[in-house]
Design an enzyme around this catalytic site. Structure first.
Site, PDB file in Angstrom:
ATOM      1  N   SER A   1      32.965   1.504  17.271  1.00 40.63           N
ATOM      2  CA  SER A   1      31.739   2.288  17.243  1.00 40.63           C
ATOM      3  C   SER A   1      30.945   1.859  16.028  1.00 40.63           C
ATOM      4  CB  SER A   1      32.066   3.782  17.085  1.00 40.63           C
ATOM      5  OG  SER A   1      32.796   4.271  18.170  1.00 40.63           O
TER       6      SER A   1
ATOM      7  N   SER B  88      32.280   2.449  22.768  1.00 43.68           N
ATOM      8  CA  SER B  88      31.660   2.452  21.444  1.00 43.68           C
ATOM      9  C   SER B  88      30.773   3.665  21.260  1.00 43.68           C
ATOM     10  CB  SER B  88      30.836   1.162  21.295  1.00 43.68           C
ATOM     11  OG  SER B  88      30.559   0.895  19.950  1.00 43.68           O
TER      12      SER B  88
ATOM     13  N   ASP C 221      27.846   4.555  19.399  1.00 41.31           N
ATOM     14  CA  ASP C 221      26.780   3.938  18.603  1.00 41.31           C
ATOM     15  C   ASP C 221      25.702   4.987  18.387  1.00 41.31           C
ATOM     16  OD1 ASP C 221      28.408   1.808  19.068  1.00 41.31           O
ATOM     17  OD2 ASP C 221      27.008   0.707  20.330  1.00 41.31           O
TER      18      ASP C 221
END
Lengths: 397, 397, 397, 397
Positions: free
Chosen positions: A275, A313, A315
């Protein structure tokens, strides 16, 4: 290793880090950063090339490293920590900052964002830690505020702190829950201006980024006077990506050095569990909806590094402005200043550029690390990076 | 030039284009595309390297070019058009497609998105035109549907068409409102599979991209069988960006060829008024929220070309899936198929890669154009592009 | 009836309405509104109990009524129109207004919202018409601006007008596309302050609401001086709902008068195809994100009338502030004023209350109408409404 | 009172509650609920008129009540707790549920929502507690999962739990952080089907709603077989509103009983610091974007109770579906079923109706409570409620 011992170790480490942080101003100058290695970037950084180029922004780390060898959940090994970003120094508890956020891929947590979206304000420091310690950090921020705050302890306005995370379970005993309230207090209390320690520190301690050792990175851009002279600073806790996608300065660096693979430990799917949390600060007088626009530009910087924002991930990005210090005053109509939308392009460019550089800075600053069960992650090798850039005529000499 | 004459001209042009489109299969093969020039891209394209690699997706253009010289609003010169993307060929009016959309920067229009967001369905073709002709195109899509649709003319389900735009006012008499309903009908009726005409055609006729002539571009990626063998296709109407930011294959191509500047006409602020509309199609069985995830990855592809999503840019993306053809059946619970989130990474990568290539394809296909008041925009020079890539060891031979 | 004849008729109607609009100030005073009938509402209205209580807000209608009998698509009967709300009177083209929007159920269209969301500004009047005429109205707003605007005709900043719709196909030849640019110009040019004509006028001409005749309604609330003395005005084009759900003043009015059913013509599913567009204006100094908060409160007002926001309903709301008149100035940092979030509750209450009252006002003002194919829709009977309220001790005497 | 003692007390209370919960099936039948008092509601409830009417949904409470008198932060008095909603009983850890969420006013926290929005899945139980204990509850859910989960302790998929809160600081020592991991484990472990205990229990223990004692409430609606026979269940932790706005069955109950005011303790601004968390469950086969539509209908139910969604209120809603049990399977394309959008209206109506009734149920079930510093909050008096309804001809006899 008993829990007591762990805590002691942690405190020891913490104190060491604290010392390190205090003295970070100097050693940081000696540690090469990405542009010191000759990586080309667009735009003009501020004096520190760090988020702390924005006046009032402070950064503090608590780094927890203890134990080696086989994972024993609850005992270690420990490779984790906490990073704190304070928007307005000691006034962070009294004066809130306009803010906006964006999730490029929401496989992660950033608490407090529902109120950021609704109110337009960031009402707390931003804390970053590992995925399974978000809760303890969140409540500890409240406890810290209660301890430092005004006498009215029933006041609820500090109740929704912003705490984000990335996952360090490949190197750290993440289910051992080793982050404790005192580690949060330390990161907050030791936050400072000046150079920011990068690499495997604070919340970034156990992170992996694009197949190499990741962690904390920072960068900044200072706009020309014609464009208002504002500064944009970025701090990342980077833990995302796979090596085959990595671009540096547009060059497929990840593929170029793939031949020698020290990362056989990292299964492909785990690598995608990473991430990136990005904090953007600016002193430009932007309103909440404009800061959301800034947060959305982080994606374009990520794109330049080859990210595909993989499913695993998280983000998540937050942007705040230190201008309009009186914006959160209550009881009367407040006076504000706003940069017109038509003048924002230099800030957009700065955000894209500083995001890209902060990520590379994080990777350049990190060093090899061995964690639980002997998992070893190599840092991005400086000499190989330089060789690849040279091959493609992209090395700045 | 009277309105009557303009319409005649337009129809003449339209017919010419129609013929061109019909014969496009062949000439398109002779016109070099970006990878024919040696530009390196990641991933494996489908057979046509076009959005039409997704079975059922049709593309039609109406290109309107008429007149030269000084702008007389309402008379010309005309450099504009309409592009239509039909999701399911002749069944597009009966069977809707799951869809999701995203606005990286909302200085633009894409009608119908409120219903896409709410319902999860794209219930019309996607049309792209110039900024000031969105309205006529929108209502014309309804009229076209009424003409082709089932007998119940009061039925309202075709009422919210998706029509997007970018601004061509530097080359085109945009306030002359030269797009007429018949041009929309032509784009829809002439939509076809096979190779897609690129460059200054259809809605892309008068566009400028990264300081060079822009327009329509397309690309696709086919996933490996291991990853499901799905195809992702992208079509762009690209009109965004400034030359100094342009990256191709990671190389600052825009800056490398800045010395010879034929674009003195284009004021810096006008250059930023551009936009990019991106249509992503896939046959992977994705649900609406997953298609929104796809749409959000377009930003990462844009980032690779150096975009900062400038304030004046309408960067709006829509993604749809041709799978689940019975999803819009009414009156009973429908059966669907869904790709797990954990299997989406190859689709994310494909979206990023095909977006990047479609943009470069649009620029490579475009040719120089002179429009209103003698405004001239040069196309990206193929030889200079190759020279720059070679200089940086990025030319594929 | 040829197209030419239709246009003539339309112009005739338009002129009639124009006259009506000019003289509307007076007759409106004689027509009973909801509170004149004894319907109880919370809060204190402004002097006009209309959106025009906000200084600078103007409203104009073009009402198109022509023909009777069987539907011949393209000929009629016609029961439709256009309503225009100008935020800042004659300065609406030079000074933009902070705005925010929300879609409670997106089965509808409001163009321009992507830019409202991104920029924080409403840069045009708000137009409301029927579903299939959104396009012609949108482009006509641009044409009107070009005709009235500054000399630089290439300027693109007026290019993304806000145009919304509800569906009048039960009474109107909606696929005949009878709204023409001149009708838009008339609504804009004839917009005025003072009392607002309500009921089956303008965009609301052919609408049905909660099983009765719907249309345009308005209401306002003035805050106490202690709360800042601000005004909130609401205008609705109401076309949503089914009778069985209708609540007025909390009483199930729809069910109480269901026994005598003059609406056998309206199939249940068509009744749910309605929608409601709500425009909220205020002079309170709110930022864009705060105006989005206002827009979201409209749902609570709708809830009080028994709405379930049915699948077929386009329930889309936009809120703007006339404060901060210099907010859209370019080229320099602008000074703004902002009401603190903590002071917004009275504005939230005002929005909820005025929304509820505007809806009931629309229904009370409407009169019976017969449209295409003899479709007849009865207006809410005043005496029955009073009787029901009296039965439940809710009639204000 | 030492911390140790508090914990002991808490455990004692917990055990008592546990016993209470086990035996809740019976006593709950004797405690009158809103419709037992004659409050009229629309629609047909399920057998339990509770969220547990959806097969597999379990609810557990830990109620913490200890101490009296003056507030000593860290010691008490304690009036708080935790409520857990498990979507799929014992399979909740293996099979995720499609979900969507909405924030009517974001002055609150619901962790995990960024992933719900991105993935479309609710991957954990939903926990509700007080504002300052969200963190401890969140991490404890992870610990509980680690303890109960599959052997691979490094698995990260349980890492983003959904934990929400409302503020109980008027009655509870909220800054004493009295909720501990074991209280979370108890709520999860004791979760059960059947009747749900309502009022001042679990997370709702110290809550205030519309000026009266609030807490946990639930209700359900069962659709007709013609409409699919689906069930919608709602559970609220209600803590919002001020008395003057309270409507019950459309009647201004809050104003009618205002004369006798036992709430002088509660300052107006504190009263507005409340919030409402709403959990909606259904067995209808809805996709994530459709569940978001359900979540947005909660606002309409709130509107019927007179809510204005005050600035200080965290009005956050989550909806999930227990259909499509295999939706979260990995490694292959999954088969799903979807209810068409056009068939959702009965579910929308059910959501509105059950939300309204759940709120009134929470208030009816609560009893008077005295908390910190002698703060006393009276429960809604049943006889006065009936008298007011009777006055307005709204009492069901």
């Amino acid at each position: 290793m008993s829990l007591r011992v762990i805590v002691s170790l942690a405190v020891a480490v913490m104190l060491a880090v604290s010392t390190g942080a205090a003295g970070a101003t100097e050693p940081a100058a000696h540690k090469p950063r990405a542009r010191d290695l000759g990586v080309p970037f667009d735009g003009t950084p501020g004096p520190l090339n760090a988020i702390t180029d924005i006046d009032g922004v402070l950064v503090g780390h608590t780094t927890l490293i203890a134990g080696d060898g086989k994972l024993v959940v609850g005992q270690g090994p420990i490779r984790t920590g906490v990073t704190a970003v304070l928007p307005r120094g000691s006034a962070s508890m009294q004066r809130f900052s306009f803010a906006g956020w964006y999730s490029q891929n929401g496989n992660g947590e950033m608490t407090g964002t529902t109120w950021v979206e609704e109110s337009g304000f960031l009402e707390s420091p931003v804390l970053i830690t590992n995925t399974h310690s978000v809760g303890v950090v969140r409540d500890a921020v409240i406890a810290w505020r209660v301890a430092h705050g005004p006498p009215d302890a029933t006041d609820s306005w500090w109740s929704l702190p912003v705490v984000a995370e990335t996952w360090d379970g490949w190197l750290n005993d993440i289910n051992g829950f080793h982050v404790k309230p005192e580690h949060v207090f330390h990161a907050l209390d030791s936050a400072h201006g000046g150079p920011v320690e990068e690499g495997a520190v604070g919340g970034g301690t156990g992170m992996i980024c694009n197949g190499f050792k990741g962690g904390i990175g920072t960068s900044s851009r200072r706009l020309s006077d014609k464009d208002g002279g504002y500064t944009v600073g970025v701090l990342v806790q980077c833990n995302y990506g796979v090596r085959r996608n990595l671009l540096i300065a547009g060059i497929p660096v990840g593929r170029e050095i793939e031949s020698e693979d020290p990362y056989a430990f990292v299964p492909a799917d785990l690598a995608e569990r990473g991430s990136i949390i990005v904090v953007v600060a600016t002193n430009a007088p932007l309103l909440p909806h404009q800061l959301k626009r800034i947060a959305r530009r982080v994606s374009l910087g990520l794109g330049r590094t080859g990210s595909i924002a993989g499913n695993g991930s998280g983000d998540i990005f937050i942007a705040f402005s230190t201008a309009n210090a009186a914006a959160s005053d209550l009881g009367h109509v407040v006076d504000l200043r706003m940069l017109p939308n038509d003048s924002m392009d230099p800030l957009f460019a700065a955000t894209v550029q500083a995001t890209e550089e902060a990520i590379v800075n994080a990777m350049v600053a990190a060093t090899d690390m061995t964690g639980i069960d002997g998992h070893h992650v190599r840092a991005l090798p400086h000499d190989e990076l330089r060789a690849v850039l040279a091959k493609y005529q992209r090395l700045v000499r």
